[in-house]
Scaffold this motif. Structure first.
Motif, short mmCIF file in Angstrom:
data_model
loop_
_atom_site.label_atom_id
_atom_site.label_comp_id
_atom_site.label_asym_id
_atom_site.label_seq_id
_atom_site.Cartn_x
_atom_site.Cartn_y
_atom_site.Cartn_z
N SER A 89 1.58 2.04 4.96
CA SER A 89 1.28 0.60 4.95
C SER A 89 -0.21 0.40 5.17
N SER A 90 -0.69 -0.77 4.80
CA SER A 90 -2.13 -1.03 4.88
C SER A 90 -2.57 -1.21 6.33
N GLN A 99 1.81 1.14 -4.00
CA GLN A 99 0.74 1.59 -4.91
C GLN A 99 0.90 3.06 -5.29
N TRP A 159 -10.80 1.02 1.31
CA TRP A 159 -10.83 -0.26 0.61
C TRP A 159 -12.20 -0.43 -0.07
N GLY A 208 -8.07 -3.98 -2.78
CA GLY A 208 -7.41 -3.15 -1.80
C GLY A 208 -6.40 -2.16 -2.34
N HIS A 209 -5.82 -2.42 -3.54
CA HIS A 209 -4.76 -1.57 -4.07
C HIS A 209 -5.28 -0.61 -5.13
N TYR A 236 -9.37 1.17 -8.43
CA TYR A 236 -8.65 0.05 -7.81
C TYR A 236 -8.28 -1.00 -8.84
N HIS A 276 0.83 -1.21 0.00
CA HIS A 276 0.00 0.00 0.00
C HIS A 276 0.86 1.25 0.00
N ASP A 334 -3.49 4.88 5.09
CA ASP A 334 -3.99 3.90 4.15
C ASP A 334 -5.18 4.47 3.38
N THR A 335 -5.35 3.98 2.16
CA THR A 335 -6.50 4.37 1.34
C THR A 335 -7.73 3.57 1.73
#
Length: 735
Positions: free
Chosen positions: A592-593, A528, A636, A710-711, A706, A525, A633-634
């Motif tokens: 990081s996620s 990405q 999801w 998740g990415h 996406y 993450h 984190d982005t």
């Protein structure tokens, strides 16, 4: 984990005799039919989501051992009778047994995928269908399983064909090995002091020197295969799990275990050697073996390293059941396995497995319930059982026992080749007419709109709030290519896999000769964001160094990965921090996620534990003299965005999620904020770049947000470069 279909039966079903009956036809084992039922039941229930049987994938091991036992028994019997194995007849029998049902299911699965599954993945499904027909899909699955960015992709409706591929690859070699061993034994006997005459056609060799040599030579070959394959299985399970699970080289030992048992019990005289095993001992062995099989299904789960050493439990259990059942007695496990219900299910186990998996993959999606619960999935499996019964009666048996193929192996092989070629032709023709996956209308170009906007963040907010309910005709990249995109860090090996602890180098991008070094640090993450940062690095003449590792959090907290402590992450993180200290960067972007659980949860609670972990890492980064950006984190998506968009290309609202539900773990987000405040790191929250106030869409303008569940997609991240650049601002000491 994946799954294995029941082994094809080697002869027609016969009524099962009562336990202990001696009138059973020679070579028929009703308890083996019952064992098939146990194995397929474990697999089906595991796939249906029955949590207590999450290790039901051990059914594959049971079927491999049964296969080695039955097929080797037939081959040895033919060698004893005829002095050779007819390869044509061998494959003719297998073609008649396997291909009619598998062809029917394969074509039905392809039709279901065309109508209901991800249209972006249809070409991939075509490849799976062709590979399944050629008995090579296990190699395709093993190769795709090493792709980290595809690890969470929905399963293929053809995935279950992998074990048939393993068996057929094994049986390309094994009959030839037995034939060669027999020829060597016969030659040795002729050249010895007491030459042994070769057999006349129809003359049994039981008890002759060639037969004894065959037993010894074949047993040695089987031991060699078993030892080498088991060693490879153990070594590969940790290093390359997908190759260990799907590879023939790591599964051959299970078939060899059954083959060795068959050679041990093979007759050397007219009497049945199984009678030499004391009945009480046989009963104990069979119950112990059945307990090992069922126990492993209850104890194992997806986190169990498999096959490796763990597979020894179901394999040994199956060998014990087969050995114990060779001396029938009323107190053994056959008391259960010979029951009519189990033998009936065993008789249709091949068809049930073939049908149940594509039904589980396709039917819930077709009904609009992709997250169907266990009761619904069990109902789907029951439908598969009904189809298996119909397939046996209307397709398998009529073809298998047709008079046209009796004594004519050439016709059977021609039918098999025609069915295989026909399946491939249908799949390739379908690929030429792929399902439509766009609305036919164009959309604004996201990247161009943000590049031209005086305020990129405001322009992005407007586009996020605009209706994005269907796939536009000018989607770039196309849905079928989104998952294939790989930024340079993946292509160059700079994003390292879970087992790697070394920090690769130089992994420098942008302007490698620049004196201004910027570091991207974290897990996938963080990776990405590489497309956006690489663009900024070129425009601003930064030397961008990327240091990322799969599932490795920036927080100094040991997490669970692969069923155990992710110590490889801890080692890599420490080495990466040392590398960063040596680089003396101007800026470090750490991200990081929010997935992952600590190995040892702290008594103070998760927020305090994660805050402490992030704080330790940010302080080490600040000690290098760099400005530290904590990039949260982005959000999801609700599911795999590409698959959802290609399944519902004109109803993308079904793929979007609410902002409140898009946060993976708000506790980690709170920990990042607290650690940033405590260390003076700059906090950057990307949520406004992905979500509007009321919705988090999967499409913005002409770009998918996406690449999976998740990415961010590479194209979307690259388009966000002006927004991210404005938020980062100028670096101290640079223009």
């Amino acid at each position: 984990m994946t799954q294995a279909p029941p082994l094809p039966q080697t002869g027609p079903r016969r009524p099962s005799a009562p336990p202990g009956a001696a009138s059973e036809p020679p070579g028929h084992r009703a308890d083996i039919q019952g064992l098939r039922a146990v194995a397929v039941g474990l697999v089906v229930l595991a796939h249906a989501g029955v949590r207590q049987l999450s290790g039901g994938y051990v059914g594959v091991d049971v079927f491999f051992v049964i296969s080695g036992f039955l097929i080797t028994s037939l081959l040895v019997r033919e060698l004893d009778r005829d002095g050779r194995v007819s390869i044509r007849r061998f494959y003719a029998r297998r073609a008649l047994r396997l291909l009619p049902a598998s062809t029917l299911v394969g074509v039905a699965a392809l039709a279901g995928a065309y109508l209901f599954l991800s249209k972006a993945r249809f070409t991939e499904y075509v490849g799976d269908a062709v590979a399944s027909g050629l008995y090579a899909v296990n190699l395709r699955l093993a190769a795709s399983g090493t792709d980290y960015l595809r690890a969470t992709a929905p399963p293929s409706p053809f995935q279950h064909f992998w074990s048939l591929a393993v068996e057929e690859q094994f049986y390309v070699v094994w009959p030839l090995v037995l034939t060669a061993v027999y020829a060597l034994a016969r030659t040795t006997a002729r050249s010895g002091r007491t030459p042994a005459r070769g057999p006349r056609p129809g003359t049994a060799l039981a008890g002759t020197a060639p037969a004894r040599g065959l037993r010894a030579g074949a047993a040695l070959a089987g031991v060699a295969v078993l030892a080498a394959s088991l060693a490879l299985s153990v070594a590969t399970t940790g290093a390359a799990p997908s190759w260990a699970y799907f590879g023939t080289h790591t599964r051959a030992w299970e078939l060899a275990a059954g083959a060795l048992l068959a050679l041990t019990l093979a007759p050397t005289r007219a009497t049945r050697p199984a009678r030499r095993l004391p009945a009480p001992l046989a009963g104990v062995l069979s119950w112990a073996g059945l307990a090992a099989i069922v126990g492993s299904a209850l104890v194992f789960d997806d986190a169990t390293p498999f096959p490796g050493y763990a597979a020894l439990v179901p394999v040994t259990g199956t060998v014990l059941v087969l050995a114990g059942g060779s001396a029938p007695n009323r107190f053994g496990a056959e008391l259960l396995l010979r029951r009519r219900l189990l033998t009936g299910i065993g008789g249709v186990s091949y068809g049930w497995y073939l049908w149940h998996w594509p039904l589980l993959v396709i039917v819930p999606v077709a009904l609009g319930r992709p997250d169907a619960g266990v009761p619904a999935r069990l109902a789907v499996c029951a439908l598969g059982l009904g189809l298996a019964v119909l397939t046996l009666r209307l397709v398998e048996n009529p073809v298998r026992f047709a008079a046209a193929f009796r004594g004519r192996p050439g016709r059977a092989l021609t039918l098999g080749a025609s069915l295989t070629a026909g399946t491939a032709a249908v799949a390739l023709l379908a690929a030429l007419v792929p399902p439509a996956i766009d609305s036919g209308r164009p959309a604004p170009r996201l990247a161009a709109r943000l590049d031209a906007a005086p305020d990129p963040a405001a322009a992005l907010a407007d586009l996020l709030a605009a209706p994005n309910d269907d796939v536009p005709a000018n989607l770039r990249p196309a849905l079928t290519r989104v998952k294939d995109g790989r930024s340079a860090v993946y292509r160059d090996g700079c994003h390292v896999n879970p087992g790697v602890t070394a920090v690769p180098g130089p992994c420098a991008y942008g302007d490698p000769a620049s004196a201004t070094t910027v570091v991207l640090f974290g897990d996938s993450h963080a990776a990405q964001w590489f497309p956006a940062l690489e663009r900024l690095a070129r425009e601003r003449h930064w030397r961008l160094v990327s240091l990322t590792k799969a599932s490795c959090k920036t927080a100094d907290v040991t997490i669970v990965n692969g069923g155990g402590p992710y110590t490889a992450c801890d080692t890599w993180r420490a080495r990466a921090l040392d590398r960063i200290a040596g680089l003396r960067p101007r800026l470090v972007i750490a991200s990081s996620s929010e997935s992952g659980d600590p190995v040892r949860p702290a008594a103070a609670g998760p927020v305090a534990q994660w805050t402490a972990g992030y704080t330790r890492t940010y302080r080490k980064l600040r000690a290098t003299g760099a400005r530290v950006v904590a990039l949260q984190d982005t959000p999801w998506p609700a599911s795999d965005a590409v698959d959802c968009a290609s399944t519902h290309p004109l109803e993308l609202d079904r793929c979007s999620s609410a902002p409140a539900r898009a946060a993976k773990d708000p506790r980690k987000a709170a920990a990042v904020r607290a650690a940033a405040r405590a260390t003076g790191a700059t906090l950057v929250d990307p949520r406004p770049w992905v979500c509007a106030p009321r919705v988090c869409p999967v499409l913005v303008a002409d770009t998918l947000v996406y690449r999976d569940d998740g990415h961010l997609a590479d194209a979307y991240a690259r388009a966000l470069a002006p927004v991210l650049g404005a938020r980062l601002g100028p670096l101290p000491g640079t223009p």
